[in-house]
Design a protein around this motif. Structure first.
Motif, PDB file in Angstrom:
ATOM      1  N   ALA A 144      35.080  38.348  39.395  1.00 50.68           N
ATOM      2  CA  ALA A 144      33.593  39.036  39.126  1.00 50.68           C
ATOM      3  C   ALA A 144      33.273  39.342  40.854  1.00 50.68           C
ATOM      4  O   ALA A 144      32.463  40.758  40.673  1.00 50.68           O
ATOM      5  CB  ALA A 144      32.891  38.054  38.630  1.00 50.68           C
ATOM      6  N   ARG A 145      33.157  38.729  41.404  1.00 50.69           N
ATOM      7  CA  ARG A 145      32.695  39.197  42.827  1.00 50.69           C
ATOM      8  C   ARG A 145      33.391  40.728  42.973  1.00 50.69           C
ATOM      9  O   ARG A 145      32.594  41.702  43.244  1.00 50.69           O
ATOM     10  CB  ARG A 145      32.480  38.216  44.016  1.00 50.69           C
ATOM     11  CG  ARG A 145      32.035  37.331  43.475  1.00 50.69           C
ATOM     12  CD  ARG A 145      32.709  36.387  44.898  1.00 50.69           C
ATOM     13  NE  ARG A 145      31.672  35.068  45.231  1.00 50.69           N
ATOM     14  CZ  ARG A 145      30.949  34.814  46.037  1.00 50.69           C
ATOM     15  NH1 ARG A 145      31.029  35.953  46.880  1.00 50.69           N
ATOM     16  NH2 ARG A 145      30.276  33.384  46.015  1.00 50.69           N
ATOM     17  N   GLY A 148      34.609  42.846  40.277  1.00 52.42           N
ATOM     18  CA  GLY A 148      34.073  44.182  39.748  1.00 52.42           C
ATOM     19  C   GLY A 148      35.219  44.074  38.999  1.00 52.42           C
ATOM     20  O   GLY A 148      35.541  45.486  37.969  1.00 52.42           O
ATOM     21  N   TYR A 149      35.927  43.253  39.085  1.00 58.00           N
ATOM     22  CA  TYR A 149      37.364  44.119  38.073  1.00 58.00           C
ATOM     23  C   TYR A 149      38.191  42.972  36.742  1.00 58.00           C
ATOM     24  O   TYR A 149      37.620  41.811  36.820  1.00 58.00           O
ATOM     25  CB  TYR A 149      38.513  43.916  38.926  1.00 58.00           C
ATOM     26  CG  TYR A 149      38.126  45.007  40.265  1.00 58.00           C
ATOM     27  CD1 TYR A 149      39.437  46.580  39.374  1.00 58.00           C
ATOM     28  CD2 TYR A 149      38.382  45.599  41.084  1.00 58.00           C
ATOM     29  CE1 TYR A 149      38.782  47.652  40.348  1.00 58.00           C
ATOM     30  CE2 TYR A 149      37.970  45.977  42.323  1.00 58.00           C
ATOM     31  CZ  TYR A 149      38.529  47.501  41.655  1.00 58.00           C
ATOM     32  OH  TYR A 149      38.682  48.637  42.058  1.00 58.00           O
TER      33      TYR A 149
END
Length: 489
Positions: free
Chosen positions: A108-109, A111-112
């Protein structure tokens, strides 16, 4: 690099410590993996296989060499000068994100999706995020077993293991010794250290020039948050589970480090931040070779090889301090910062020195009264815009941040010109190619050395220094007469 067999073989045969951390040598006949500089006689080439990470070697069934301790090598410099997803993931894993938030939190950090992250890490490092985090936990466990008097239960907790059983199984698998056998092998004389206080050795790739590194940190130290005391730089740390105090001092073959933590679980993160602060995973050979190619910089590099870029333990803190330092002296910037700390910082106790506060978090600074800031109205607006962007998550300067996106977001804030953006990029984001041609000290140094002194012309000339322009900045600053260039007495 691990895919270039001949190059790796030459490094192993030469016992070249410059490549420690770049790759790991596994020996099929012994089932052991080593660092390139392992002092034992190199095995036959046909028995060697090279891995890009300790985690990959462990995952392939190899155990760590008891002689060279490959898991204690300096980290790969790749993760500090790259801004792609794999490098960002490795910086976040070093920050303990996988241990605290799992692989979904890491993804999540970045963006994948979790599948994309696992695929990219496996492709480049031969291991996924869980295996990489496990290797880091194993190294932390070994460090504590061998250098502290903590109980094995406390060590399992500090290293991030979910249970003592998992801790025992991992140590046996990675090191071929039980935790108690590892401690016995380390010998007697383990210091009687209480929970939360540890004396460590932080390795680095030689050479290392400590003058500007510690000189800069000492000269710009914010009272209450930082200090130079008895030959060591000391500062407070805001950590995921509490706070701590780090004490760092230079020695010929390592950095001495004493950490006092309110929660032992923060040890891996504290170590990672100290390494980032002092740029200890840099590759000085590559940097110096590039800069030495410029005849103007060559004598500077040869006089003080191994210069590092002094960075930060808290990117948000540094961004705030960069704004406070706009168009004022170092002393004035320290005064402004000290006032913020006294008014909004969180008090802490320091029995061994004069540290009094944690630097205020962005959320705390959103409550400050602009009228209390003894600075121009335009700079007040800049500071408030910055702390609100940081507090609301609109600006990410952390280890997993996208450098290009962060630069763009900074530039969109009022009062953020090229000097502030690039200063934050160099010290907070850790971009080794950040460059500040508008800095007065850089322009004066350039003029004195016969380099172009206008920003545009100097930027064109600095193309010779890429991708290490931030290190060139350190050499240029060092030509001036300023306390940041001197190792404090």
């Amino acid at each position: 690099m691990h895919e270039d067999f001949e190059r790796c073989l030459r490094a192993v045969q030469a016992k070249d410590e410059r490549f420690d951390g770049w790759f790991f040598t596994a020996v099929r006949t012994t089932g052991i993996y080593c660092r390139p500089s392992c002092p034992v006689r190199p095995p036959k080439a046909r028995n060697m296989v090279f891995h890009p990470s300790a985690a990959a070697a462990q995952q392939a069934g190899y155990r760590a060499c008891k002689r060279c301790r490959p898991d204690a090598s300096p980290g790969s410099p790749e993760w500090n000068h790259r801004a792609d997803a794999v490098a960002r993931a490795m910086r976040l894993i070093a920050e303990g994100v996988v241990d605290r938030e799992g692989v979904p939190g890491l993804a999540a950090r970045l963006g994948y999706s979790t599948r994309q992250v696992e695929r990219q890490l496996n492709a480049e490092l031969g291991a996924g995020p869980l295996a990489l985090a496990r290797a880091q936990r194993a190294q932390t466990a070994r460090l504590l077993i061998e250098t502290s008097a903590l109980t094995m239960t406390d060590i399992a907790l500090a290293a991030g293991f979910g249970s003592v059983r998992t801790f025992n199984d991992t140590v046996r698998e990675v090191f071929a010794l039980s935790p108690s056998e590892l401690r016995a092998r380390a010998g007697r004389g383990i210091p009687a250290v209480t929970t939360g206080a540890l004396l460590l050795r932080l390795p680095f790739r030689k050479p290392l020039c400590p003058d500007n590194l510690f000189g800069h940190l000492a000269a710009t130290a914010v009272p209450g948050v930082e200090e130079w005391r008895d030959g060591a730089y000391r500062r407070t740390l805001r950590l995921p589970h509490g706070h701590g105090i780090a004490e760092l001092w230079p020695l010929p073959d390592h950095i001495g480090c004493r950490l006092s933590l309110t929660d032992i679980r923060d040890l891996p993160v504290a170590i990672s931040r100290c390494r980032v602060l002092l740029d200890l995973d840099a590759d000085p050979a590559a940097v110096d070779e590039q800069l030495r190619a410029d005849p103007v910089l060559k004598p500077l590099v040869e006089k003080n090889s191994g210069r590092r870029v002094p960075r930060t333990v808290d990117p948000a803190e540094f961004a705030v301090r960069a704004v406070l330092g706009q168009q004022v002296s170092t002393a004035a910037a320290r005064t402004h910062a000290a006032r913020l700390v006294a008014a909004h910082g969180e008090p802490i106790e320091d029995p061994c020195g004069g540290l009094t506060h944690l630097f205020p978090a962005p959320r705390a600074l959103t409550q400050l009264d602009p009228a209390s800031l003894a600075m121009p109205e335009s700079r007040r607006r800049t500071l408030l815009a910055l702390v609100h962007a940081l507090a609301e998550g609109e600006l990410d300067l952390g280890p997993g941040s996208d450098w290009t996106a962060a630069r763009d977001r900074l530039a969109a804030l009022p009062g953020f010109g090229p000097w502030t953006v690039e200063t934050v990029a160099m010290r907070a984001l850790g971009d080794p190619d950040a460059f500040i041609p508008t800095d007065l000290g850089i322009r004066q140094a350039a003029e004195n050395l016969g380099l172009p002194s206008t920003p545009a012309a100097l930027t064109r000339h600095a193309g010779l220094w890429r991708p290490w322009r931030a290190y060139a900045v350190q050499h240029l600053w060092a030509t001036g007469d300023h306390p940041i260039n001197l190792l404090p007495a």
